[in-house]
Every structure is written in structure tokens, then in C-alpha cells.
Design an enzyme around this catalytic site. Structure first.
Site, PDB file in Angstrom:
ATOM      1  CB  SER A   1      -0.853   0.184   1.275  1.00  8.83           C
ATOM      2  OG  SER A   1      -0.329   0.255   2.260  1.00  8.83           O
TER       3      SER A   1
ATOM      4  CG  HIS B   1      -0.586  -5.408   4.465  1.00  8.49           C
ATOM      5  ND1 HIS B   1      -0.226  -4.772   5.438  1.00  8.49           N
ATOM      6  CD2 HIS B   1      -0.193  -5.012   3.169  1.00  8.49           C
ATOM      7  CE1 HIS B   1       0.491  -3.710   4.840  1.00  8.49           C
ATOM      8  NE2 HIS B   1       0.456  -3.916   3.629  1.00  8.49           N
TER       9      HIS B   1
ATOM     10  CD  GLU C   1      -0.245  -2.114   8.978  1.00  6.26           C
ATOM     11  OE1 GLU C   1       0.448  -1.642  10.035  1.00  6.26           O
ATOM     12  OE2 GLU C   1       0.219  -1.476   7.905  1.00  6.26           O
TER      13      GLU C   1
ATOM     14  CD  GLU D   1       2.742  -5.191   7.520  1.00  9.26           C
ATOM     15  OE1 GLU D   1       2.311  -4.631   8.691  1.00  9.26           O
ATOM     16  OE2 GLU D   1       3.238  -4.259   6.734  1.00  9.26           O
TER      17      GLU D   1
ATOM     18  CG  ASP E   1      -1.526   2.022   8.683  1.00  5.30           C
ATOM     19  OD1 ASP E   1      -2.310   2.798   8.341  1.00  5.30           O
ATOM     20  OD2 ASP E   1      -0.466   1.395   8.208  1.00  5.30           O
TER      21      ASP E   1
ATOM     22  CD  GLU F   1       1.040   3.853  10.107  1.00  4.40           C
ATOM     23  OE1 GLU F   1       1.455   3.295  11.165  1.00  4.40           O
ATOM     24  OE2 GLU F   1       1.547   3.218   9.089  1.00  4.40           O
TER      25      GLU F   1
ATOM     26  CG  ASP G   1       3.054   4.960   6.101  1.00  2.00           C
ATOM     27  OD1 ASP G   1       3.887   5.328   5.510  1.00  2.00           O
ATOM     28  OD2 ASP G   1       2.504   3.995   6.005  1.00  2.00           O
TER      29      ASP G   1
ATOM     30  CE  LYS H   1       5.627   2.186   6.026  1.00  2.00           C
ATOM     31  NZ  LYS H   1       4.483   2.175   5.323  1.00  2.00           N
TER      32      LYS H   1
ATOM     33  CG  HIS I   1       7.579  -3.826   8.739  1.00  2.00           C
ATOM     34  ND1 HIS I   1       6.989  -5.048   8.968  1.00  2.00           N
ATOM     35  CD2 HIS I   1       6.603  -2.742   9.088  1.00  2.00           C
ATOM     36  CE1 HIS I   1       5.545  -4.790   9.143  1.00  2.00           C
ATOM     37  NE2 HIS I   1       5.283  -3.685   9.250  1.00  2.00           N
TER      38      HIS I   1
ATOM     39  CE  LYS J   1       3.353   0.111  10.486  1.00  2.00           C
ATOM     40  NZ  LYS J   1       2.223   0.465   9.750  1.00  2.00           N
TER      41      LYS J   1
HETATM   42  P1  PGA Z   1       3.083  -1.102   2.934  1.00  2.00           P
HETATM   43  O1  PGA Z   1       2.310  -0.955   4.242  1.00  2.00           O
HETATM   44  O2  PGA Z   1       4.370  -1.548   3.393  1.00  2.00           O
HETATM   45  O3  PGA Z   1       2.247  -2.289   2.292  1.00  2.00           O
HETATM   46  O4  PGA Z   1       3.028  -0.062   2.215  1.00  2.00           O
HETATM   47  C1  PGA Z   1       2.644  -0.640   5.484  1.00  2.00           C
HETATM   48  C2  PGA Z   1       1.954   0.416   6.026  1.00  2.00           C
HETATM   49  O5  PGA Z   1       1.166   1.081   5.435  1.00  2.00           O
HETATM   50  O6  PGA Z   1       2.187   0.958   7.022  1.00  2.00           O
HETATM   51 ZN    ZN Z   2       0.922   2.884   7.082  1.00  2.00          ZN
END
Ligand code: PGA
Ligand code: ZN
Length: 428
Positions: free
Chosen positions: A42, A155, A164, A205, A242, A285, A312, A337, A365, A388
């Protein structure tokens, strides 16, 4: 000082079975540094560009042979001879060589692999653990983990609209204890799902991915699991979400297909506000979409002093977007990230800018991961306070948590666990 003798990349597979790349740097002293690059599903639309081959004859077009060739044929000659401990000069050289604003020429994946392998080689040369090399401080804070134990959205096909559902064991004594609590809750959740004849297969995940009637049901099952594990929700263990709202935002509306609702930004904020009063939610998030700045401001007005509001996809670890967010008061925390921006130097600049603004920082991650554990060292070295890395399950997820166990042991009394102090800004 030791200089770079060789830079070599190769295509490998990530935790989803998709191609990604690893980079190995060798110094003239023959000391080496290695790193592998993660990949999101995503992804935010403002992220730096991950270069993929688009050659449908192999690996569904997802191959990274072009990015690998960019490392071996362009990045390597540009870095050979450079001083390994000058991370800033090396990262600047990578930026110059790419020459675009979004790293689309060489690929953020190619650039990040080289950037991270540089830091590992430098730490190895200095015979220092990476977190010390990245921090150069006297005391270290172990992060509170955010563990995604129930996966939905992109996911996990057929699960919840929200992506999430995480637990945060902020009431733990130390990192070891935090991970123990999380693993116990995770196993209790499996039992809770089994008892209700719900699916216990896992998503990308490592969290469970049952087919549930609603987002609320996910939170309620997790609360039961926390209690069955012998912990108190809202004291020992909190909930973090999230939703990854960009994934269900269309034409100004938040459309949750499984829930069968379509909400305006204000209604979406009210939805979260009712959750925050019903459940021990400490962090949300990407509650709003990546370009809905007004929505983020509404959310901050309503909830900003009660819960951590993390951007994010909104910021994509980009300093310009972060500065805009600080100016607008769009959130009080940022997800970090490294592969969203592409170099370690830029990543650290974003962490430091956010901290300077009094915001919380959460190193993260991606849903596609490898055995690389750089983010664990980054979290400790830079004192981000939170990390995370998915569920306490699947080796690419636990690799990061297990690395933190090692670091905590190594630090002994020099380590302090962030616990509830990370939420000092909140009034709950
Ligand atoms: P992604 O999702 O690594 O698939 O982009 C993680 C997140 O949105 O935090
Ligand atoms: Zn996110």
C-alpha cells in the site's frame, strides 16, 4: 581511513516471493557491509520510485535487474575510492548521480541498497554495532514496538477494510518484556479466533487475517485476547491502528466496502473519535488519505491531544511534506520508512526534524521484507521511541524484534525502555 573497493548488487526474493535487491560493499581492507531493500504494497503515491523491470517475460514484470545493473554499472564506479565513514558525502553523490527529485532514474531501491550497505560497512570497519554508529550517544532508548497482529486491507484478501490492527505493550518493563507480552497476546488471539471458528491463516505481515463482519469486531477480538493473556487493556497493552485510508478514499469520500459505509472526512473523524472513546486506542496512522490535508487537520483538532496521530503515506519520509505537515499541524507523529525516500542521510534528517518539532517518530518495516535488520539499529541509534515491524511471527518480522533483544542485552544498564513516556504529549 578505509575506502570503497567494490559495490555489488544482486536480485533476491522478499517475504512475498517478489524480487528485490541486496547490495554488498567491500572496502580496501576487505571489510564488508550488506543490506537488503524492502518493498511496500500500500505504497504512498508520493514515495520515491522503486525501479522495476516491467519485463512481463519474467517475474510478472516485477524484476529488479535494471536497478541491479544501475548499482553495478553506475553507482559502483561513482562510489569506488570514497571514504566509507562519510555517509553524507556518499548519499549526496548518489543523489547527484540520479539527478531526479524522486530517484526515478537509478531507482530508490538501487540507491537505498547502496546507502544502507555503506553504513553497515562503516560500522564494521569501526568495529561498532550499527546502532552506536548511527547514534553516537551515551544512553539509548529501546523502542516500544507496535505489532500488527490482525491484517486486513491490501495485506490480506477478504479481511477488514482497515489494514492493520496492532498492539502496543507500552506498560512493559523493558523490550524483552514487551515482546513477551506481544507473543502471548498473539497466541491468545489465535485461540480466540479458533474458538469462534474464524480463519487463523496469516497475512503479509504475520498477523491473522480472518474474514470479519466489521473493523470493530477486529478490535473486540484483540481486547479479549489481551485479557485472556492476563493483561489489562489500556494499562499494560494498548491498541494502535493503521487504516491506510488512502486505500479506501475516493472522490472526497471514505468508502469502506465491507462495512458498507461511505463517509465524509468529518464523519470519518467522528468515527475515529467514537472508537477512541470506546477502546484503549493510543495511536492511529493514516486515518485520513494522503492528500486530504484538511481531513488531517480536522482529525488533529478533534483527537490530537488524546491519541498519537501518525502520518505514513501523508509524509512518505519526505522533509518537504513533513515541513508542510508541521506548518499545518496535520499530525503529531510520523512513520519513518527508509525506502520511501531512498537514502539514510535523508531518513535521519526527517527523524531529527520531526523530533525538533516535538513530534513522535515510529521507524517502520514494509509489508514486503527481508532478513535485513537495519531499522532496529536505526530505532535505537536515533532514539525514535517506537518501532513497527509486524506480528511477532514470520522470520522477516521477528528478525527486527530479535535484533532489538540482542541490542538490549548488549546495552545492559545503558538501555532504557521508552514505555508510556513516548506518549507524554497526550492528555488521556
Ligand atoms: P506497505 O504497508 O509496506 O504495504 O506500504 C505498510 C503501512 O502502510 O504502514
Ligand atoms: Zn501505514
Amino acid at each position: 581511513m578505509s575506502t570503497i573497493k567494490q559495490v555489488k548488487a544482486r536480485e533476491i526474493l522478499d517475504s512475498r516471493g517478489n524480487p528485490t535487491l541486496e547490495v554488498e560493499i567491500t572496502l580496501n581492507s576487505n571489510i564488508r557491509g550488506w543490506a537488503a531493500v524492502p518493498s511496500g504494497a500500500s505504497t504512498g503515491k508520493h514515495e520515491a520510485i522503486e525501479l522495476r523491470d516491467k519485463d512481463n517475460a519474467r517475474l510478472d514484470g516485477l524484476g529488479v535487474l535494471k536497478a541491479v545493473a544501475n548499482v553495478n554499472r553506475e553507482i559502483a564506479p561513482a562510489l569506488i575510492g570514497m571514504t566509507i565513514t562519510d555517509q553524507t558525502a556518499i548519499d549526496n553523490r548518489l543523489l547527484e548521480l540520479d539527478g531526479t527529485t524522486n530517484k526515478s532514474r537509478l531507482g530508490a531501491n538501487a540507491i537505498l541498497g547502496a546507502s544502507l550497505a555503506t553504513a553497515h560497512a562503516a560500522a564494521n570497519l569501526l568495529q561498532m554495532p550499527l546502532y552506536r554508529y548511527l547514534g553516537k550517544v551515551d544512553s539509548y532508548t529501546m523502542p516500544v514496538p507496535m505489532l500488527n497482529i490482525l491484517n486486513g486491507g491490501r495485506h490480506a484478501a477478504g479481511s477488514t477494510d482497515f489494514q492493520e490492527f496492532m498492539v502496543m505493550p507500552a506498560g512493559a518493563r523493558d523490550f524483552h518484556h514487551a515482546l513477551q507480552i506481544s507473543a502471548e497476546v498473539y497466541h491468545c488471539l489465535k485461540r480466540v479466533l479458533n474458538e469462534r471458528k474464524l480463519n487463523t491463516n496469516i497475512g503479509d505481515e504475520g498477523g491473522f487475517a480472518p474474514q470479519l463482519a466489521s473493523n470493530r469486531q477486529a478490535v473486540e477480538l484483540i481486547l479479549i485476547a489481551i485479557e485472556q493473556a492476563g493483561y489489562k487493556p489500556g494499562k499494560d497493552c494498548f491498541i494502535a491502528l493503521d487504516p491506510a485510508a488512502s486505500e479506501f478514499y475516493q472522490d472526497g469520500k471514505y468508502i469502506m466496502a465491507r462495512e458498507g459505509v461511505s463517509l465524509s472526512p468529518q464523519e470519518m473523524v467522528d468515527y475515529y473519535a467514537s472508537w477512541a472513546s470506546d477502546y484503549p486506542i493510543i495511536s492511529i496512522e493514516d486515518g485520513m488519505a494522503e492528500d486530504d490535508w484538511d481531513g488531517w487537520q480536522l482529525m488533529m483538532k478533534k483527537l490530537g491531544d488524546k491519541i498519537q496521530i501518525v502520518g505514513d503515506d501523508l509524509y512518505v519520509t519526505n522533509i518537504d511534506r513533513l515541513n508542510k505537515g508541521i506548518r499545518l499541524g496535520a499530525s503529531n507523529a510520523i512513520l519513518i520508512k527508509p525506502n520511501q525516500i531512498g537514502t539514510l542521510t535523508e531518513t535521519i534528517a526527517v527523524i531529527q526534524r520531526a523530533k525538533q518539532a516535538g513530534w513522535n517518530t515510529v521507524v517502520s518495516h514494509r509489508s514486503g521484507e527481508t532478513r535485513d535488520t537495519t531499522i532496529a539499529d536505526l530505532a535505537v541509534g536515533q532514539g525514535t521511541g517506537q518501532i513497527k515491524s509486524g506480528a511477532p511471527c514470520r522470520s522477516e518480522r521477528t528478525a527486527k524484534y530479535n535484533r532489538l533483544l540482542q541490542i538490549e542485552d548488549e546495552l545492559g544498564k545503558q538501555a532504557c525502555f521508552a514505555e508510556m513516556s513516548v506518549f507524554r504529549n497526550l492528555k488521556k
